[in-house]
Design an enzyme around this catalytic site. Structure first.
Site, PDB file in Angstrom:
ATOM      1  N   ASN A  11      -2.213 -12.143 -11.464  1.00 52.77           N
ATOM      2  CA  ASN A  11      -1.403 -13.146 -11.240  1.00 52.77           C
ATOM      3  C   ASN A  11      -1.583 -14.356 -10.271  1.00 52.77           C
ATOM      4  O   ASN A  11      -0.499 -15.091 -10.626  1.00 52.77           O
ATOM      5  CB  ASN A  11      -0.112 -12.176 -11.261  1.00 52.77           C
ATOM      6  CG  ASN A  11      -0.271 -11.653 -12.269  1.00 52.77           C
ATOM      7  OD1 ASN A  11      -0.074 -11.461 -13.434  1.00 52.77           O
ATOM      8  ND2 ASN A  11       0.366 -10.025 -11.818  1.00 52.77           N
ATOM      9  N   ASN A  74      -6.847 -12.012  -1.652  1.00 51.11           N
ATOM     10  CA  ASN A  74      -5.500 -11.787  -1.844  1.00 51.11           C
ATOM     11  C   ASN A  74      -5.719 -11.226  -3.077  1.00 51.11           C
ATOM     12  O   ASN A  74      -6.207 -10.782  -3.642  1.00 51.11           O
ATOM     13  CB  ASN A  74      -4.440 -12.926  -1.783  1.00 51.11           C
ATOM     14  CG  ASN A  74      -3.221 -12.729  -2.291  1.00 51.11           C
ATOM     15  OD1 ASN A  74      -3.037 -11.995  -2.585  1.00 51.11           O
ATOM     16  ND2 ASN A  74      -2.521 -13.565  -2.241  1.00 51.11           N
ATOM     17  N   HIS A  80      -1.492  -2.517  -3.515  1.00 54.50           N
ATOM     18  CA  HIS A  80      -0.822  -1.616  -3.227  1.00 54.50           C
ATOM     19  C   HIS A  80      -1.407  -0.623  -4.320  1.00 54.50           C
ATOM     20  O   HIS A  80      -0.711   0.485  -4.421  1.00 54.50           O
ATOM     21  CB  HIS A  80       1.096  -2.223  -3.823  1.00 54.50           C
ATOM     22  CG  HIS A  80       1.407  -3.249  -2.673  1.00 54.50           C
ATOM     23  ND1 HIS A  80       0.820  -3.494  -2.086  1.00 54.50           N
ATOM     24  CD2 HIS A  80       1.572  -4.137  -3.628  1.00 54.50           C
ATOM     25  CE1 HIS A  80       1.436  -5.060  -1.368  1.00 54.50           C
ATOM     26  NE2 HIS A  80       1.387  -5.665  -2.771  1.00 54.50           N
ATOM     27  N   ASP A  87     -12.299   1.151  -1.700  1.00 54.03           N
ATOM     28  CA  ASP A  87     -13.771   1.766  -2.109  1.00 54.03           C
ATOM     29  C   ASP A  87     -15.255   0.446  -1.714  1.00 54.03           C
ATOM     30  O   ASP A  87     -16.251   0.896  -0.868  1.00 54.03           O
ATOM     31  CB  ASP A  87     -13.952   2.620  -2.535  1.00 54.03           C
ATOM     32  CG  ASP A  87     -13.410   3.761  -2.731  1.00 54.03           C
ATOM     33  OD1 ASP A  87     -12.151   4.196  -1.225  1.00 54.03           O
ATOM     34  OD2 ASP A  87     -12.895   5.093  -3.177  1.00 54.03           O
ATOM     35  N   GLU A  98      -7.533  -9.621   4.600  1.00 50.18           N
ATOM     36  CA  GLU A  98      -6.938  -9.119   3.881  1.00 50.18           C
ATOM     37  C   GLU A  98      -5.633 -10.202   4.181  1.00 50.18           C
ATOM     38  O   GLU A  98      -5.052 -11.235   4.996  1.00 50.18           O
ATOM     39  CB  GLU A  98      -6.011  -8.355   4.029  1.00 50.18           C
ATOM     40  CG  GLU A  98      -4.631  -7.885   2.399  1.00 50.18           C
ATOM     41  CD  GLU A  98      -4.249  -6.400   3.160  1.00 50.18           C
ATOM     42  OE1 GLU A  98      -4.633  -5.316   3.410  1.00 50.18           O
ATOM     43  OE2 GLU A  98      -3.374  -6.159   2.443  1.00 50.18           O
ATOM     44  N   LEU A 101       0.818 -15.135   0.638  1.00 52.46           N
ATOM     45  CA  LEU A 101       0.972 -15.810   0.791  1.00 52.46           C
ATOM     46  C   LEU A 101       2.155 -15.314   1.187  1.00 52.46           C
ATOM     47  O   LEU A 101       3.452 -15.675   1.801  1.00 52.46           O
ATOM     48  CB  LEU A 101       1.262 -15.903  -0.513  1.00 52.46           C
ATOM     49  CG  LEU A 101       0.408 -17.014  -1.457  1.00 52.46           C
ATOM     50  CD1 LEU A 101       0.539 -16.436  -2.870  1.00 52.46           C
ATOM     51  CD2 LEU A 101       0.035 -18.047  -0.706  1.00 52.46           C
TER      52      LEU A 101
END
Ligand code: DQA
Length: 151
Positions: A11, A74, A80, A87, A98, A101
């Site tokens: 997305n 990102n 989540h 892995d 990591e 925004l």
């Protein structure tokens, strides 16, 4: 020259149009341009890639071994949910930062947990497009201080 792979997850191709109140007005190309400018000033190479597909991101992490010294990611919603991405990062052992925004800890509870954070050097969350620039700088500083310690 250090080479950093930047992976954008699902997305994030819609940035600019997608919930701008949360994610800002910058498009993915704006962010990639910002990273390229930052890379010039840090004297590193960045290669950026976006995919909406978990397996494509896993393949890109595998392919990074031996080519890139650091990973800036990102992972979007896969942050989540994806044991597979975590892995893959653990398997290739590429130092990883990591980024997000939005500040994931001020949002819905399901965003408060990252499967990637425990195996990352660190996490930057909540600074909009700046999270990427800050993350790149932190990753490069980490890689350089590590190589100084080894020499
Ligand atoms: C995000 C936060 C995630 O929770 C969300 O699913 C995204 C974007 C961020 O950059 O703020 O897609 O990673």
């Amino acid at each position: 020259m250090l080479s950093i792979l930047v992976l954008h997850g699902p997305n994030l191709n819609l940035l600019g149009k997608r919930e701008p109140g949360i994610y800002g007005k910058a498009t993915l190309s704006d962010i990639d341009r910002l990273l390229e400018q930052e890379a010039v000033s840090l004297k590193v190479e960045v290669v950026t890639r976006q995919s909406n597909h978990e397996g494509v991101l896993v393949d890109a992490i595998h392919a990074a071994a031996g080519h890139h010294q650091g990973l800036l990611i990102n992972a979007g919603a896969y942050t989540h949910t994806s044991i597979a991405l975590r892995d893959a990062i653990s398997a290739v052992q590429i130092p990883t930062v990591e980024v997000h925004l939005s500040n994931i800890y001020t949002r819905e509870p399901f965003r408060h947990h990252s499967l990637i954070a425990p195996i990352a050097i660190g996490q930057i969350s909540g600074f909009g497009a700046d999270s990427y620039g800050l993350g790149l700088r932190a990753l490069v500083n980490h890689l350089r201080s590590r190589s100084d310690a080894q020499s």
